[in-house]
Design a protein around this motif. Structure first.
Motif, PDB file in Angstrom:
ATOM      1  N   VAL A 140      77.452  -0.137  54.447  1.00 58.02           N
ATOM      2  CA  VAL A 140      78.747   0.476  54.718  1.00 58.02           C
ATOM      3  C   VAL A 140      79.841  -0.567  54.910  1.00 58.02           C
ATOM      4  CG1 VAL A 140      80.020   2.009  56.268  1.00 58.02           C
ATOM      5  CG2 VAL A 140      77.617   2.474  55.759  1.00 58.02           C
ATOM      6  N   GLU A 141      79.625  -1.529  55.813  1.00 58.30           N
ATOM      7  CA  GLU A 141      80.707  -2.404  56.237  1.00 58.30           C
ATOM      8  C   GLU A 141      80.940  -3.577  55.295  1.00 58.30           C
ATOM      9  OE1 GLU A 141      80.570  -3.134  60.579  1.00 58.30           O
ATOM     10  OE2 GLU A 141      78.830  -1.814  60.555  1.00 58.30           O
ATOM     11  N   VAL A 142      79.867  -4.289  54.918  1.00 61.27           N
ATOM     12  CA  VAL A 142      80.029  -5.474  54.074  1.00 61.27           C
ATOM     13  C   VAL A 142      80.610  -5.142  52.701  1.00 61.27           C
ATOM     14  CG1 VAL A 142      78.789  -7.359  52.936  1.00 61.27           C
ATOM     15  CG2 VAL A 142      78.281  -6.791  55.312  1.00 61.27           C
ATOM     16  N   PRO A 143      80.184  -4.068  52.012  1.00 62.45           N
ATOM     17  CA  PRO A 143      80.845  -3.750  50.725  1.00 62.45           C
ATOM     18  C   PRO A 143      82.342  -3.541  50.855  1.00 62.45           C
ATOM     19  CG  PRO A 143      78.787  -2.546  50.921  1.00 62.45           C
ATOM     20  CD  PRO A 143      79.024  -3.192  52.243  1.00 62.45           C
ATOM     21  N   PHE A 164      76.778 -18.484  49.150  1.00 58.89           N
ATOM     22  CA  PHE A 164      76.626 -19.101  50.472  1.00 58.89           C
ATOM     23  C   PHE A 164      77.418 -18.331  51.527  1.00 58.89           C
ATOM     24  CE2 PHE A 164      77.987 -22.008  53.792  1.00 58.89           C
ATOM     25  CZ  PHE A 164      76.832 -22.709  54.115  1.00 58.89           C
ATOM     26  N   GLY A 165      78.636 -17.984  51.218  1.00 57.09           N
ATOM     27  CA  GLY A 165      79.455 -17.273  52.184  1.00 57.09           C
ATOM     28  C   GLY A 165      78.917 -15.902  52.530  1.00 57.09           C
ATOM     29  N   LEU A 166      78.415 -15.166  51.530  1.00 54.73           N
ATOM     30  CA  LEU A 166      77.855 -13.844  51.815  1.00 54.73           C
ATOM     31  C   LEU A 166      76.603 -13.939  52.680  1.00 54.73           C
ATOM     32  CD1 LEU A 166      78.272 -12.033  48.365  1.00 54.73           C
ATOM     33  CD2 LEU A 166      79.573 -11.658  50.459  1.00 54.73           C
ATOM     34  N   LEU A 167      75.720 -14.867  52.339  1.00 61.81           N
ATOM     35  CA  LEU A 167      74.481 -15.000  53.108  1.00 61.81           C
ATOM     36  C   LEU A 167      74.754 -15.387  54.562  1.00 61.81           C
ATOM     37  CD1 LEU A 167      72.122 -16.755  50.528  1.00 61.81           C
ATOM     38  CD2 LEU A 167      72.115 -14.361  51.244  1.00 61.81           C
TER      39      LEU A 167
END
Length: 378
Positions: free
Chosen positions: A193-196, A93-96
């Motif tokens: 790039v940014e989220v990982p 949920f948090g990632l989405l």
């Protein structure tokens, strides 16, 4: 050691008088704590009404094998099962919704923002009660369990979404600029790039959030979910030793939360070792490979470089097969030969061809001259 260095950066180190005052305050606080603990034990031993709460007759039913096999361990398993599923759902949920709050689409970004703010603002217990009543009305199986899990997913998932957003916001601007320079769109830059990097940076805070999820499962006992707290209350009501069973449950909660806290403390140091590992230095600089007798260049090239970096360059007066190694640390330079830096153009008067100064490490050969002198040198 690291904690002391960090505190020294944030605060001034206390002087002798202040350290003495701190010791006195600590002793007073310890004595006051022990006094309060003794008063509590005396009160439990000789209460105004009721029997002695420290007697073994009351503690034995709360500590025997039947209590553990029939009450504590099943309740602990129910707590861990709800925690495990709630953590997985909260991360998804948090990632989405965290990524949805960052993408350029205005509609999706605003919808995600409203959902996150709503789930953060509503108390978890209210969500549990509403879901419990709704699932019971719809005659769904295990309404208490699913109401606890979904409520924890919504609340802690909103916290994880904010961690993702803050992790992306704390990244250097060069990350996004480099992705745009490569031709990536804003969404591609976020996903690739940014989220990982933000996920990797937020792992310690996410592990700390596990403690919150574990403790919030105790709220499910209000809607009759058979977790550790509910089972300990049932055992206490059977033997009329509710205080003893709640103390045992509190100790179990403390041990599990303490283990999760130690994991949250260990994870950052482990991640730092993986991301800032020393790189192996080159054994010999490329410029020295062609001239193995150049002791200065070989010694400097083998110098340890903990964080790697660009290959060193050397001054003109380091070149030559007659260079000395005695003072190579003093004569090495990080920057190359530069005409604007007089210190890199030191010329030493020679006493003869091929003579070397063993003290300074500089070759006695003068530098090539311009114009007519260059021709004479040849």
């Amino acid at each position: 050691m690291a904690a002391s260095n960090e505190s020294a950066l944030l605060f001034d180190q206390p002087g002798p008088r202040m350290r003495k005052r701190i010791r006195v305050i600590n002793w007073i606080a310890a004595i006051a704590f022990l006094a309060v603990l003794v008063l509590i034990l005396v009160r439990l031993y000789n209460p105004p009404d009721g029997e002695n709460q420290l007697s073994w007759e009351l503690w034995k039913p709360a500590l025997d094998g039947e209590a553990w096999s029939d009450f504590y361990l099943p309740g602990l398993w129910a707590t861990l099962r709800a925690t495990f599923l709630a953590v997985i759902g909260a991360v998804v949920f948090g990632l989405l919704f965290g990524i949805g709050r960052l993408i350029p689409n205005v509609v999706v970004r605003n919808v995600c923002a409203v959902v996150i703010e709503f789930c953060r603002a509503v108390p978890v217990l209210i969500m549990m009660i509403f879901f419990w009543r709704a699932f019971a009305f719809l005659d769904l199986p295990s309404p208490a369990y699913w109401s606890v899990v979904i409520s924890l997913v919504l609340y802690n998932g909103s916290v994880v979404a904010e961690l993702v957003r803050s992790g992306v916001g704390n990244l250097p601007n060069g990350q996004h600029e480099a992705a745009v320079a490569l031709g990536l769109t804003r969404t591609q830059s976020l996903m690739s790039v940014e989220v990982p990097q933000a996920i990797y940076a937020m792992l310690p805070a996410a592990v700390t959030q596990l403690v919150v999820v574990l403790k919030d499962t105790a709220l499910g006992s209000i809607i009759m979910y058979t977790d550790l707290l509910q089972e300990s209350r049932r055992l206490g009501s059977m033997y009329f030793d509710i205080l003893q069973t709640l103390v045992v449950a509190a100790v179990i909660y403390f041990i599990v939360c303490w283990l999760l806290s130690r994991l949250a403390e260990w994870l950052p140091s482990h991640m730092q070792k993986r991301t800032l590992a020393p790189t192996e230095a080159e054994p010999v600089a490329p410029i020295a490979i062609m001239d193995p007798s150049n002791a200065n260049q070989i010694a400097v090239a083998r110098e340890e470089r903990p964080l790697g970096g660009a290959q060193r360059t050397y001054h003109v007066h380091h070149r030559g097969s007659n260079a000395s190694i005695h003072n190579w640390r003093r004569t090495r330079y990080a920057q190359g030969f530069d005409e604007t830096q007089p210190e890199s153009q030191i010329q030493v008067h020679h006493r003869g061809m091929g003579h070397t100064d063993q003290d300074s490490g500089h070759s006695r050969f003068p530098y090539p001259r311009k114009g007519k002198d260059r021709g004479k040198r040849k």
